[in-house]
Scaffold this active site. Structure first.
Site, short mmCIF file in Angstrom:
data_model
loop_
_atom_site.label_atom_id
_atom_site.label_comp_id
_atom_site.label_asym_id
_atom_site.label_seq_id
_atom_site.Cartn_x
_atom_site.Cartn_y
_atom_site.Cartn_z
N GLU A 34 28.68 8.56 -5.25
CA GLU A 34 27.87 9.76 -5.41
C GLU A 34 27.47 10.09 -6.84
O GLU A 34 26.34 10.47 -7.09
CB GLU A 34 28.60 10.97 -4.80
N HIS A 64 24.08 20.03 7.12
CA HIS A 64 23.96 20.57 5.78
C HIS A 64 23.09 21.84 5.84
O HIS A 64 21.98 21.80 6.37
CB HIS A 64 23.34 19.55 4.83
N ARG A 87 20.17 11.11 1.97
CA ARG A 87 19.03 11.85 1.43
C ARG A 87 19.01 13.28 1.97
O ARG A 87 19.35 13.52 3.12
CB ARG A 87 17.71 11.17 1.81
N ARG A 128 28.25 22.71 -4.76
CA ARG A 128 27.63 21.72 -3.87
C ARG A 128 26.17 21.53 -4.25
O ARG A 128 25.51 22.45 -4.75
CB ARG A 128 27.74 22.17 -2.41
N ASP A 134 24.50 14.50 -5.16
CA ASP A 134 25.43 14.69 -6.27
C ASP A 134 25.05 13.86 -7.48
O ASP A 134 25.29 14.27 -8.62
CB ASP A 134 26.85 14.37 -5.82
N ARG A 139 34.10 11.97 8.09
CA ARG A 139 33.99 11.88 6.62
C ARG A 139 35.00 12.81 5.98
O ARG A 139 35.21 13.93 6.46
CB ARG A 139 32.57 12.25 6.18
#
Length: 930
Positions: A549, A163, A627, A761, A589, A429
């Site tokens: 989410e 990320h 997290r 995002r 999210d 994923r």
């Protein structure tokens, strides 16, 4: 007589000693910061000239004066200086202040390590650490055998993700790590005058190299670049510290004896880097294969290096020490014909293992730099390699050389057990909508006249469970499928290939983002069956993991899992996986959807509901916590977060994502990395064994939290989703557009090409609010919620909320994290960003609401926590934040002015570069921003 309890003389002396130690630690930290700051200043003067250095000093001193005395004259003077600079001067100033933030971080990390060591030396254990938790467990009656049994079925798994919140380049991080190592050496080694001078010169050399290194990436990262960056942390920390931690824990349980056998390797590293396809079109089947090759190459190279060193150490001569029969056989199989090792059976055995491992690298098609000593058969699995190393271990122990066996060999054996031939367990994923379209295309082609997308949920469930039982494949070589469907099938086929090549641990999970129903999970099961990872008899080689989410999905999660576990065909799959079902919870999210308070509360309630459902179905629940680094994305101290979980939610198994800049802050230093791994293990043990189920919160606590959450949700949604013009305000008053120009990740910033908050995002959403110093996702809605709740419940009032904070770990953690976020915010700085909104009426309307909520949230927080100021209960962090503001504020001021110029279409390329540099510097100063 006063009822106040007075401290005893002993307590007073203890407090004075603690205060003195804190002052000494603070002084040493300041000395380190001054040292690095002085070297940076000298570097700026030498490289940029005295004029630039003098300008930096004027800005620094003026900003410090403003913050120390809240001198408005100083603020006006600061703004005048900053506004009068040329673009060229601005870029130089930004670089100087940014690098100061980076160097201050190094000094703070060094000070934290110093304090950690001091506490360890004083007490023999560190607060919150594994040794202390083990002592608590043993005091409560858990013996070594009980704890071994606990760890035998436990799993603690940090999962590294790509990320994009790490703004630093690896080149910069490497130099910073050298600076940290030099500071550490100054502390640990008694220097001669000559050595002291050499250390000073090396520090100057590293800081100069930093200054002359590009702070920003010139090109966008590829996925495999991200994989390589992630692998660096194995070199820094994980390859050695994971085995060391497990061996140390084993020793503590056994009192140094190994009679009880090896402790289970419950600590397993996970990764999403190269397997996370959600919104990232660049993660393909071929990229995933490349990821696995890179991972395998790194671990095999490590094993070969360790075997080479082990062979050099095990110079034991056959005529001086006895060996076991199985060791003799292993040595005789070695292809090593060197006469120099003819009488050294351990070396011969090691060279034989070495030869087989190089052959294994060829079998796995991974690159290594080491050459074999001769021809040998490849290992079919890591278990075979471990078995050969165990032969050496048993021979040494049986011949009175246990102390040798407990050295490098023991750590290597443990590493093989932890990392196998795959290094990290890679999750795959994808978004549920992609799975849905893929299955729809396959079904519609296989069943003429069918329209899968037109089916209701129950009809889909019936069809999909029927497909799970069918031996007929859905795909056909005679059908031309879309590129998306072909791409998804290719990834699943590559996963099946990886299982055959590396073993089942290489890809143990398939995660479904935005999972909204039973059919979303069954669709993945059908795709896995199509590539052979699930068979029609009900056996699965992979875990199917729903990711809940949004607030709505969290609220539905228990019902969805209740239905899933009631389906015979799905339950067979779960039972084939040891009756363990993993569920992932999305912090980012859910926060963007419902705000900080509601996100935290709905996550907590979802866990309570899931625990009840899984207990009823007699299935073990493993929660995977998605997290982020910032509090707005679920960040905060890991130990506190795990301990605050509801009863039964941990149960010996937990997975947690480690993202962006948090990875480097936790794992770039071996000692800090080991400490963080211990924290995860200790918290898992404590939450599982030492927190009885009857410690669930009182019903009135749950009711009050429900009411507070509803009020906070209304306030947050009212601002973000229901206020006309809020989207325009957000895109104008933050650096959201400019963040997209940073080359910090391979994934796009939005899921769709729109400006809607729903499609953005969570990472750039939170990152943007941090840059303008509002941190809105970490607190908005709390103040008005408390205010309204007290007005509606005067009989309970503030006293009841104080009780909640005092008695309930969940509420305490919620407020503690908010305390930290608000301390890093600045409404004065945020007001400068609001001025970027061209519509004055819109600006006043929205920023006015934000300002009022900011003040009321701080007021409510301080009242409940019993504090007079933010971070009063955390003086070390308070000082850190206070010391950073004078260096952060100029960067924020400059960023606003550069944004103004950039948006006015100023063609000077230095302007965008200057904005990017300010993003880097502010991120470094705030630390957990992404």
């Amino acid at each position: 007589m006063s009822s106040q309890i007075m401290p005893t003389e002993t307590e007073l002396r203890s407090n004075r000693a603690d205060d003195a130690q804190a002052l000494e630690e603070d002084a040493r930290l300041r000395n380190d910061i001054r040292l690095l700051g002085r070297i940076l200043g000298d570097t700026v003067r030498d490289q940029e000239g005295a004029d630039v250095f003098d300008l930096v000093e004027r800005i620094r001193q003026t900003s410090i004066r403003f913050h120390r005395d809240e001198d408005r004259l100083a603020r006006r003077e600061l703004e005048t200086i900053l506004d009068s600079m040329s673009i060229s001067e601005t870029v130089r100033i930004v670089r100087a202040f940014s690098y100061f933030s980076h160097l201050a971080n190094i000094a703070e990390d060094h000070n934290n390590i110093r304090q950690m060591r001091a506490r360890s030396a004083k007490n023999g254990i560190r607060a919150g650490m594994l040794a202390e938790t083990l002592a608590h467990a043993q005091a409560k009656g858990f013996g070594a055998a009980d704890l071994r049994k606990f760890f035998a079925t436990s799993l603690v798994s940090p999962v590294l993700t790509a990320h994009p919140t790490e703004v630093r380049r690896k080149s910069t991080m490497d130099r910073e790590m050298e600076v940290a190592a030099l500071l550490d050496r100054r502390e640990r080694v008694q220097f001669t005058p000559e050595e002291s001078e050499a250390n000073d010169e090396q520090l100057r050399r590293e800081v100069l190299t930093l200054w002359q290194t590009n702070m920003l990436r010139r090109t966008k990262l590829t996925v495999l670049d991200e994989v390589a960056n992630g692998l660096a942390f194995y070199d820094y920390t994980l390859l050695r510290e994971v085995p060391r931690l497990l061996c140390a824990l084993e020793d503590r349980l056994d009192g140094g004896e190994e009679a009880a056998g090896e402790l289970a390797s419950f600590l397993r590293m996970g990764s999403w880097i190269g397997g996370d396809r959600d919104g990232n079109p660049f993660v393909t089947a071929e990229v995933m294969r490349g990821t696995l090759r890179l991972q395998s190459s790194r671990i095999l190279q490590f094993y070969l290096e360790e075997l080479h060193a082990l062979g050099a150490e095990l110079s034991i001569a056959a005529h001086l020490a006895d060996i076991s029969e199985e060791l003799r056989v292993l040595a005789e199989r070695s292809p090593d014909t060197s006469p120099h090792r003819s009488g050294e059976p351990y070396r011969l055995a090691v060279s034989g293992v070495y030869a087989r491992l190089t052959a294994t690298a060829q079998r796995l098609e991974v690159e290594i730099s080491r050459k074999p000593v001769g021809a040998a058969a490849a290992y079919s699995s890591a278990a075979e390699l471990k078995a050969d190393l165990d032969v050496l271990d048993r021979s040494l122990i049986s011949n009175n050389a246990r102390v040798i066996a407990r050295g490098r060999l023991r750590l290597l054996r443990r590493a093989v057990d932890c990392f196998g031939f795959h290094l990290a367990r890679l999750d795959i994923r994808q978004n549920s909508a992609v799975h849905e379209r893929t299955v729809a295309e396959l079904v519609d082609a296989a069943i003429p006249g069918m329209s899968y997308l037109a089916l209701g949920e129950e009809a889909r469930i019936s069809l999909l469970t029927s497909e799970l039982r069918s031996a007929r494949p859905l795909t056909s070589s005679f059908v031309k499928y879309s590129d998306e469907t072909l791409g998804e099938l290719a990834v699943f086929r590559a996963a099946a290939e990886a299982h055959a090549k590396f073993g089942a641990d290489v890809i143990p999970q398939s995660i479904i983002s935005m999972c909204k129903g039973v059919s979303d999970m069954l669709e993945v099961a059908v795709l896995l069956k199509e590539v052979g990872l699930i068979n029609p008899s009900g056996r699965s080689a992979i875990n199917i993991v729903p990711l809940f989410e949004t607030i709505e999905d969290l609220q539905a999660s228990s019902a969805i899992m209740d239905r899933m576990l009631s389906l015979h065909d799905y339950r067979r799959l779960v039972d084939s996986r040891g009756a363990v079902q993993e569920v992932m919870l999305g912090y980012s999210d859910s926060n963007k959807d419902g705000g900080f308070v509601t996100s935290g509360w709905e996550l907590y309630k979802a866990e309570i509901g899931l625990v009840e459902v899984f207990e009823r179905h007699h299935v073990r629940l493993r929660l995977f916590h998605g997290r982020g680094g910032s509090v707005g994305r679920g960040g905060g101290p890991s130990y506190d977060a795990i301990i605050a979980q509801p009863g039964g939610a941990v149960n010996g198994q937990i997975r947690i994502t480690e993202q962006g800049e948090i990875i480097s802050s936790k794992y770039s230093n071996a000692e800090v990395g080991r400490n963080n791994l211990e924290i995860l293990a200790a918290a898992t043990l404590e939450a599982s064994l030492l927190h009885p189920r009857q410690s669930a919160p009182k019903r009135e606590y749950l009711v009050a939290m429900d009411q507070l959450s509803a009020l906070a949700f209304k306030a947050y949604r009212g601002l973000v989703y229901e206020t006309e013009g809020f989207v325009d305000y957000f895109w104008s008053s933050t650096v959201i557009n400019e963040i997209a120009t940073l080359n910090i990740g391979s994934r796009p910033a939005s899921r769709k090409k729109t400006r809607a908050i729903e499609d953005l995002r969570a990472i750039p959403w939170v990152f943007s609010w941090a840059q303008c110093r509002l941190m809105l996702p970490g607190w908005y809605g709390f103040g008005s919620a408390v205010e309204t709740w007290i007005a509606e419940h005067p009989e309970q009032g503030m006293a009841f909320l104080k009780e909640l904070y005092r008695e309930w770990p969940f509420f305490r953690m919620l407020l503690s994290n908010m305390d930290m976020v608000l301390a890093k915010s600045s409404i004065a700085i945020a007001s400068r960003y609001a001025e970027l909104v061209p519509d004055e009426a819109l600006r006043e309307k929205i920023f006015g609401r934000i300002r009022r909520e900011w003040h009321s949230s701080i007021e409510a927080l301080l009242d409940i926590m019993g504090q007079e100021r933010l971070l009063q209960g955390n003086p070390l962090l308070e000082r850190s934040v206070r010391h950073r503001f004078p260096y952060l504020d100029p960067l924020n001021h400059v960023q606003v002015e550069l944004l103004r110029e950039h948006r006015a279409q100023n063609p000077d390329e230095q302007i965008l570069r200057g904005i990017q540099l300010t993003i880097n510097g502010i991120s470094a100063g705030l630390r957990n921003t992404g």
